[in-house]
Design a protein around this motif. Sequence first.
Motif, PDB file in Angstrom:
ATOM      1  N   ASP A  87      -5.016   1.281  -1.699  1.00  0.00           N
ATOM      2  CA  ASP A  87      -4.221   0.053  -1.798  1.00  0.00           C
ATOM      3  C   ASP A  87      -3.410  -0.001  -3.097  1.00  0.00           C
ATOM      4  N   VAL A  88      -3.913   0.586  -4.161  1.00  0.00           N
ATOM      5  CA  VAL A  88      -3.168   0.620  -5.420  1.00  0.00           C
ATOM      6  C   VAL A  88      -1.949   1.526  -5.263  1.00  0.00           C
ATOM      7  N   GLY A  89      -2.106   2.638  -4.560  1.00  0.00           N
ATOM      8  CA  GLY A  89      -0.976   3.528  -4.302  1.00  0.00           C
ATOM      9  C   GLY A  89       0.122   2.835  -3.502  1.00  0.00           C
ATOM     10  N   LYS A  90      -0.300   2.034  -2.527  1.00  0.00           N
ATOM     11  CA  LYS A  90       0.687   1.276  -1.722  1.00  0.00           C
ATOM     12  C   LYS A  90       1.408   0.245  -2.587  1.00  0.00           C
ATOM     13  N   LEU A  91       0.664  -0.395  -3.506  1.00  0.00           N
ATOM     14  CA  LEU A  91       1.292  -1.382  -4.392  1.00  0.00           C
ATOM     15  C   LEU A  91       2.307  -0.719  -5.317  1.00  0.00           C
ATOM     16  N   ILE A  92       1.988   0.450  -5.817  1.00  0.00           N
ATOM     17  CA  ILE A  92       2.931   1.174  -6.677  1.00  0.00           C
ATOM     18  C   ILE A  92       4.199   1.495  -5.898  1.00  0.00           C
ATOM     19  N   GLN A  93       4.013   1.961  -4.664  1.00  0.00           N
ATOM     20  CA  GLN A  93       5.163   2.318  -3.830  1.00  0.00           C
ATOM     21  C   GLN A  93       6.009   1.084  -3.527  1.00  0.00           C
ATOM     22  N   GLN A  94       5.366  -0.040  -3.193  1.00  0.00           N
ATOM     23  CA  GLN A  94       6.118  -1.271  -2.888  1.00  0.00           C
ATOM     24  C   GLN A  94       6.897  -1.756  -4.109  1.00  0.00           C
ATOM     25  N   GLY A  95       6.234  -1.773  -5.273  1.00  0.00           N
ATOM     26  CA  GLY A  95       6.902  -2.231  -6.491  1.00  0.00           C
ATOM     27  C   GLY A  95       8.068  -1.339  -6.873  1.00  0.00           C
ATOM     28  N   ARG A  96       7.886  -0.041  -6.693  1.00  0.00           N
ATOM     29  CA  ARG A  96       8.952   0.913  -7.009  1.00  0.00           C
ATOM     30  C   ARG A  96      10.134   0.733  -6.061  1.00  0.00           C
ATOM     31  N   ASN A  97       9.844   0.563  -4.762  1.00  0.00           N
ATOM     32  CA  ASN A  97      10.916   0.383  -3.779  1.00  0.00           C
ATOM     33  C   ASN A  97      11.647  -0.939  -3.988  1.00  0.00           C
ATOM     34  N   LYS A  98      10.917  -1.966  -4.419  1.00  0.00           N
ATOM     35  CA  LYS A  98      11.528  -3.266  -4.664  1.00  0.00           C
ATOM     36  C   LYS A  98      12.572  -3.174  -5.780  1.00  0.00           C
ATOM     37  N   LEU A  99      12.320  -2.298  -6.748  1.00  0.00           N
ATOM     38  CA  LEU A  99      13.261  -2.107  -7.851  1.00  0.00           C
ATOM     39  C   LEU A  99      14.318  -1.050  -7.534  1.00  0.00           C
ATOM     40  N   GLY A 100      14.208  -0.423  -6.375  1.00  0.00           N
ATOM     41  CA  GLY A 100      15.178   0.603  -5.976  1.00  0.00           C
ATOM     42  C   GLY A 100      15.045   1.891  -6.775  1.00  0.00           C
TER      43      GLY A 100
END
Length: 146
Positions: A74-87
């Motif tokens: 779940d932490v890996g998914k959060l990192i991916q979501q946060g990174r994608n949100k910032l483009g």
Amino acid sequence: MSDWDTVTVIHKRLPKGTTAKSEQVVNAARRTGAAIDTQVKYGAATNKHPVTTLNTAKLDRETEELKHEKLPQDVGKLIQQGRNKLGMTQKDLATKICEKPQIVNEYENGKAIPNQQILAKIERAIGMKLRGKDKGQPLAPPPKKK
């Protein structure tokens, strides 16, 4: 002859059994026909002291009772979501936190052994908490200095 060779020279100028490391003394002894004994010392001229503890060996074998702790998925998914949100790409995030892109990839896939310093860098870069009870919440802005 290399730096870590020790040469024992029996020579008129040196006491019997003296160790000579300079090329000049060794060559002078060779010219006079003195007896020269060369010995190579194991591990000389290195500053490495390999230390393997029993726990390190156990962790390397990764038995069922003692395994390396991996980063939760779940932490890996959060990192991916946060990174994608910032483009940002993985490479952009890695550059921003001064790490290799492989590190970011391993953290996102949940294969990395967690390092609190790297997690803190990622938290600051994406502005999202990755540790504690409130994972996924926005990171509080730093307090203003007086």
